[in-house]
Scaffold this motif. Sequence first.
Motif, PDB file in Angstrom:
ATOM      1  N   GLY A   1       9.814  54.599  20.710  1.00 25.66           N
ATOM      2  CA  GLY A   1       8.946  55.219  21.716  1.00 25.66           C
ATOM      3  C   GLY A   1       7.907  54.237  22.208  1.00 25.66           C
ATOM      4  O   GLY A   1       7.418  53.378  21.457  1.00 25.66           O
TER       5      GLY A   1
ATOM      6  N   THR B   1      -4.000  59.287  24.045  1.00 25.56           N
ATOM      7  CA  THR B   1      -3.056  58.175  24.154  1.00 25.56           C
ATOM      8  C   THR B   1      -1.617  58.601  23.899  1.00 25.56           C
ATOM      9  O   THR B   1      -1.356  59.763  23.560  1.00 25.56           O
ATOM     10  N   GLY B   2      -0.722  57.640  24.082  1.00 22.49           N
ATOM     11  CA  GLY B   2       0.709  57.947  24.056  1.00 22.49           C
ATOM     12  C   GLY B   2       1.276  58.233  22.684  1.00 22.49           C
ATOM     13  O   GLY B   2       2.182  59.030  22.518  1.00 22.49           O
ATOM     14  N   MET B   3       0.733  57.575  21.679  1.00 21.04           N
ATOM     15  CA  MET B   3       1.072  57.846  20.273  1.00 21.04           C
ATOM     16  C   MET B   3       2.570  57.924  19.995  1.00 21.04           C
ATOM     17  O   MET B   3       3.081  58.936  19.524  1.00 21.04           O
TER      18      MET B   3
ATOM     19  N   TYR C   1      -0.409  54.854  30.212  1.00 28.15           N
ATOM     20  CA  TYR C   1       0.311  55.842  29.407  1.00 28.15           C
ATOM     21  C   TYR C   1       1.030  56.741  30.396  1.00 28.15           C
ATOM     22  O   TYR C   1       0.428  57.198  31.376  1.00 28.15           O
TER      23      TYR C   1
ATOM     24  N   MET D   1      -1.117  66.448  17.819  1.00 29.98           N
ATOM     25  CA  MET D   1      -0.027  66.293  18.782  1.00 29.98           C
ATOM     26  C   MET D   1       0.809  67.563  18.802  1.00 29.98           C
ATOM     27  O   MET D   1       0.945  68.233  17.790  1.00 29.98           O
TER      28      MET D   1
ATOM     29  N   PHE E   1       6.089  54.795  25.952  1.00 27.52           N
ATOM     30  CA  PHE E   1       5.241  55.619  26.835  1.00 27.52           C
ATOM     31  C   PHE E   1       4.171  54.815  27.554  1.00 27.52           C
ATOM     32  O   PHE E   1       3.126  55.342  27.926  1.00 27.52           O
TER      33      PHE E   1
ATOM     34  N   ALA F   1       5.931  68.086  27.231  1.00 24.75           N
ATOM     35  CA  ALA F   1       5.324  68.233  25.899  1.00 24.75           C
ATOM     36  C   ALA F   1       4.108  67.329  25.764  1.00 24.75           C
ATOM     37  O   ALA F   1       3.065  67.731  25.252  1.00 24.75           O
ATOM     38  N   GLN F   2       4.235  66.096  26.244  1.00 25.01           N
ATOM     39  CA  GLN F   2       3.074  65.202  26.173  1.00 25.01           C
ATOM     40  C   GLN F   2       1.944  65.743  27.037  1.00 25.01           C
ATOM     41  O   GLN F   2       0.769  65.684  26.661  1.00 25.01           O
TER      42      GLN F   2
ATOM     43  N   LEU G   1       5.938  57.591  17.883  1.00 20.64           N
ATOM     44  CA  LEU G   1       6.096  57.845  16.441  1.00 20.64           C
ATOM     45  C   LEU G   1       6.196  56.547  15.639  1.00 20.64           C
ATOM     46  O   LEU G   1       5.788  56.486  14.491  1.00 20.64           O
ATOM     47  N   GLU G   2       6.763  55.528  16.275  1.00 22.30           N
ATOM     48  CA  GLU G   2       6.769  54.215  15.628  1.00 22.30           C
ATOM     49  C   GLU G   2       5.488  53.500  16.043  1.00 22.30           C
ATOM     50  O   GLU G   2       5.201  53.375  17.240  1.00 22.30           O
ATOM     51  N   ASN G   3       4.747  53.018  15.074  1.00 19.77           N
ATOM     52  CA  ASN G   3       3.570  52.207  15.392  1.00 19.77           C
ATOM     53  C   ASN G   3       4.008  50.861  15.946  1.00 19.77           C
ATOM     54  O   ASN G   3       5.192  50.547  15.987  1.00 19.77           O
TER      55      ASN G   3
ATOM     56  N   CYS H   1       9.175  62.323  21.881  1.00 17.51           N
ATOM     57  CA  CYS H   1      10.029  62.104  23.059  1.00 17.51           C
ATOM     58  C   CYS H   1      10.603  63.373  23.655  1.00 17.51           C
ATOM     59  O   CYS H   1      10.649  63.522  24.871  1.00 17.51           O
ATOM     60  N   THR H   2      11.107  64.270  22.814  1.00 15.29           N
ATOM     61  CA  THR H   2      12.039  65.284  23.344  1.00 15.29           C
ATOM     62  C   THR H   2      11.395  66.564  23.845  1.00 15.29           C
ATOM     63  O   THR H   2      12.019  67.318  24.575  1.00 15.29           O
ATOM     64  N   GLY H   3      10.177  66.850  23.409  1.00 12.12           N
ATOM     65  CA  GLY H   3       9.621  68.164  23.740  1.00 12.12           C
ATOM     66  C   GLY H   3      10.285  69.294  22.951  1.00 12.12           C
ATOM     67  O   GLY H   3      10.038  70.459  23.213  1.00 12.12           O
TER      68      GLY H   3
ATOM     69  N   TYR I   1      -6.124  63.981  15.116  1.00 11.12           N
ATOM     70  CA  TYR I   1      -5.500  63.818  16.429  1.00 11.12           C
ATOM     71  C   TYR I   1      -4.296  64.745  16.467  1.00 11.12           C
ATOM     72  O   TYR I   1      -3.273  64.488  15.833  1.00 11.12           O
TER      73      TYR I   1
ATOM     74  N   PHE J   1      13.357  57.686  16.363  1.00 15.05           N
ATOM     75  CA  PHE J   1      12.534  57.320  15.210  1.00 15.05           C
ATOM     76  C   PHE J   1      12.261  58.528  14.304  1.00 15.05           C
ATOM     77  O   PHE J   1      12.259  58.410  13.087  1.00 15.05           O
TER      78      PHE J   1
ATOM     79  N   GLY K   1      10.299  66.225  27.441  1.00 20.67           N
ATOM     80  CA  GLY K   1       9.429  65.354  26.651  1.00 20.67           C
ATOM     81  C   GLY K   1       8.129  65.051  27.374  1.00 20.67           C
ATOM     82  O   GLY K   1       7.056  65.028  26.766  1.00 20.67           O
TER      83      GLY K   1
ATOM     84  N   GLU L   1      -5.068  66.965  22.601  1.00 15.99           N
ATOM     85  CA  GLU L   1      -5.299  65.576  22.225  1.00 15.99           C
ATOM     86  C   GLU L   1      -6.619  65.024  22.754  1.00 15.99           C
ATOM     87  O   GLU L   1      -6.913  65.131  23.931  1.00 15.99           O
TER      88      GLU L   1
END
Lengths: 791, 293, 161
Positions: free
Chosen positions: A253, A197-199, A370, A717, A255, A688-689, A201-203, C139-141, A715, C104, A685, A697
Amino acid sequence: MTDQIETLAPRFFGQRVKRREDPRFLLGRAKYVDDIVRPGMLFASFVRSSEAHARVRGVDIADALALPGVVDVLTGEMIADTSHPIRSDSTMPTWQGTGFPALAIDKVRFVGEAVACVVAEDRYAVEDATEAVIPDLEPLTPVANMDQATAADAPLIHEDWEDNHFIKRHVETDGFDEALDAAPHRSSHRFVMARHTGMPLENRGCIAEWDSAKGELTLWTATQIPHLVRTGLADALQIPENRIRVIAPDVGGGFGIKGHLFPEELSCSIMAIRTGRPVKWIEDRREHIIACIHAREHTHEVEVGYDDDGTILALKAHLQVDCGAYSVYPWTSTMDTGMALGILPGPYRIRNYYVDAESVATNKAPLGPYRGVARPAACFTIERTMDAVAEQLGLDPTEIRRRNLVRSDEFPYTSVTGLQYDSGSFIEALDLAMEKAGYQQWRERQQAAREEGRYLGIGVTTYTEQTAHTTQEFKKRGIPMVFGYETSMLRMDPSGQVTVNTSIHSHGQGLETTLAQIAADQLGVSLEDVRISFGDTSEVAYGSGTFASRSAVLAGGATDLAAGEIRAKLARIAAHLLEAAPEDIEFSGGRAYVAGSPDQGYSLAEIARMTHHNPQHIPEDEAPILESTRTYDASPGNGTFTNAALLLLVEVDAETGFVHLLDLVCVEDCGRIINPLIVDGQIQGGIAQGIGSALLEELVYDEDGQPLVTTLVDYLMPGTTDMPENFEIHHLETPSPFTVQGIKGMGEGGAIGPGALVASAVDDAIRPLTSGRVTSLPITPEKVRTLIEQG
Amino acid sequence: MKPPPFEYHAPATTDEAARLLRELEDEEAKCLAGGQSLVPLMNLRLARPGHLVDLNRVDGLNGISATKDGWRIGALTRHAQIEDSAELAAGLKLLPQVASQIGYRAIRTRGTIGGALCHADPVAEWPMIARLLDVDVEVVGPDGSREIAASDFFFTVFTPAIEPDEILTSIQIRLPKGSWTTGFSEFARKSGDYAVVAAGVFLEVDRKHGVSAARVALSGVELTPHRSEAAESALIGTDPGDGAAHERAAAAAADAVEPSGDLHGSSDFRRQLVRAELKRALSDAASNLGVRR
Amino acid sequence: MNRHTVSFTVNDQPHEVEVEPRRLLADVLRENLGLTGTHLGCEHGVCGACTVLVDGQPQRSCLLFAVQLDGAEIETVEGLAADEQGFHPLQTAFWEKHGLQCGFCTPGFLMSSKELLERNPDPSDDEIREGLAGNLCRCTGYVHIVDAVRSAAEAIREEQR
């Protein structure tokens, strides 16, 4: 395109302008939902199901209610008659829909589903009380995966359904069987992408506040789609939509994950109405992992027919997506299957295509969009297939792609599934990536390393990304809302300052900067003169929000059109004042003047003040306001297609199976670039995901539907040390022939390729050691070791 | 995700701390050292001590000092202090090397070696190193102090052989007089993550006869840190730089373990990691021999 | 319920708070003192968003009880600068290099980076990556973050020359 653009000399468009929104974040003064405090605010917490599939026999709330600080406890049964469950239904044949209740009523259908909501004076106290609520759950046989769900005797997750399918779709081109039969070579493959999932940083989180005097509800919520949340809330709570205000403040965030209406938002709203006090809920990470939106769980079986040259002649696919327990609002559970089905042929000239696609229901958290939505899985499948065909024919993996990619002279190209690829540089991007990487030198490095017993591998991936699709595309998808447009309302106030209210939401994408660049260019003002405002439904015109790589194109287009209208009006007023023709008025440096005579003119502040305060000086037929609202839908609405080519060099540690990412080269073509700094950040970014999807993940469930991954300890990341050692980005700029300024979307793109790319590179690295090939993601060290051991 | 309530105590001496622990024995009292494992468990409500006895203000628990035959490390010494210690870098560089692999810097500045030993996580670094170096663990209770050999200290997973009213105060590392070397290697999915398997070696080396005594410890293979007698005996008499000997010892260690599999690695994969990481640790030890500790 | 009075400084300002023992430092900073620049992303020590400096050391404010911190000197993102004119070189560099997107995770990265550069004023890229491995950004990688920290290190060294 609008005619204003022709005369415009852009000053900010295309520049690496640093972001105007950054200081508040750098100073620690951004306002995320959890930073907002309302007077008398209560805190909410949810009691969640520990069972994957169970009947709710009752919920004992007495002990919890008796605890200090507890104000109210709510169960599904208590609101079953007054609030509607969240429904998001497809209009397509075979669809079976669900109602996703704010709190479970008769059954729970995944571990983590909300069963009760507790509110208390304090965050700590509310968690204590949550532990004191005792749900009485009678376990039913869980349906934990797609095999179990599609078995002949599978228990029904939704008892009014015929089977456990949200939808089954089939598309087939004329004469498909003959085409496949005629292919000189055929091969079959099965590819699996794990649930992850997108995860952000802010829930998730929200604050609901009820003004009983006015009968108005305000919901601050961490969302990408404030207007759609408002509509959904109105439907579920039966409150008129003009009595609901949704505010998306700074959002940490999204996503895609935060592009939904959530049951928790309903519960908090109901609690705010019941208690008459503001109710805040801040999700914790464990809840986010088990109970929020999951993504990407696809299994694809393909059969491909090709000729001696590697030309793909026919592609047959069976796509299954594990959509979890409920259809998500507003996308429905058709999104992933529909997107995968449509884009699977990718950037290749494939004309014979047969596909079955199923959205399968299971007792797991709901699956939703996502970043990339199904395209990472589709890309993984088609690119793995290309690699397999290349290997079977002894072709270089770049060559098989070059032979099948849509060529530049073929655009606009209508794909076998009816997508219109507007423009692109598929082959040029691949060539440039190979040149920039030094592909031949990489091959030489690989050879030299092998002689030392080290295993380097080169991966290649190309893809095309549908972006900014609007009415025509969403109409085809059979979802209830057609996300056809975005809206910008641009206003110049009496001081000559500009405010752009826009229906999208920026939560990292830098739209406070890029939209200001567009508006400032149109009006010849500085970036500081433009304020971008979004997120508050009471301030901005209706629109859908930020998703599907659309905001720069659609809000950018709407902003450009609205600014163009203001510019035209300013030109008419200036022409009137200067006794010149409007077409002779030029704008720059915050002034409007007669072309060729910069001294002969007025500042925009002067014109704006005159317009508002001395309307007697402006033309009689002009209203004394400087305001324009425009929507933009990027017709013809099938989307504009961005493309990219990626090359990656990895080293595989043959003893441990660990994959080291060495060099990555990305060539991206997203049309005309508004701000290269921001575009590069989006690509990095996204990649990276994608690296997370490729290597790390996975949301693992056991055979009983219990989630085994519930914290960030399990999990994994990507962090700083998981990125490639060298990371290069290059751009091509093939404008879209359709969109304002030739812009294409690109927000999701980076996340699409890495799964396929890393798999391609790992296979290439371990080829001397094994005949096994990567067929599933993530590529864990253990999977690499298993391949090596099978030899 | 907020911790359940507890009562807080901040004693100034070990005696006071031990007394508190005894008084509160029936009320689920627990020591708080760095808290970098305990507090996450409390936030997740997987641990719910009724009382926390904070050791951070107890005198004399923090510090690294050389002793006549080795080192004494105070229980409250932070991982980062060990990582940054110039004395240890010169005298027993294994410790800074290992410390730098634990979690992240912001965890290492708070987490303590004593806390890590008492947490007794089977995949953590310090319990394995304690077994490798055969340290003695000093504990203080209401009835005085005692030393526990590392081989007796790790009872089972998350369970040290320490009484509820005892406090770990220091570890004593005793080093042999002759020539020796150390090596370490671990496999983690990503930097800062828990190791799946880690290997440590301590070799006493005789110029003439090669390895005269060997200690090999592994984490991630059993419920407590594992000493591989199979590998140890395979190493005796070998040249510390002999790659083939490393290979044999690593294979012997891998053959002798029966790790149970979990989310982070199956039994077979862990066995393979034992083989890979032990070989690397041995190679590290060989390269450290030249630089003398 | 038992409560304790604790005194410490935050960004050089003295504070006295009365807290339940279980109250986490992060919540005291955010809720009692209104310093909402420190963010909570996981509350189990992995994500690094809540990293602050305690007596000069980077620590997770989600893994410390405020009651433990009597006498401590705490530094949060709000202590780096009052406004953009006064930006710390790291803030300038994160801005110039586009080292943030949703923002964040940013305060945690700034605080970790600050201590990293104090300990190692001229880090290699690998040292920067390793030093920031305990801060997640979705976000940024990280490419621009590493660029920013390298650039800030140069600026600080230049300043001190």
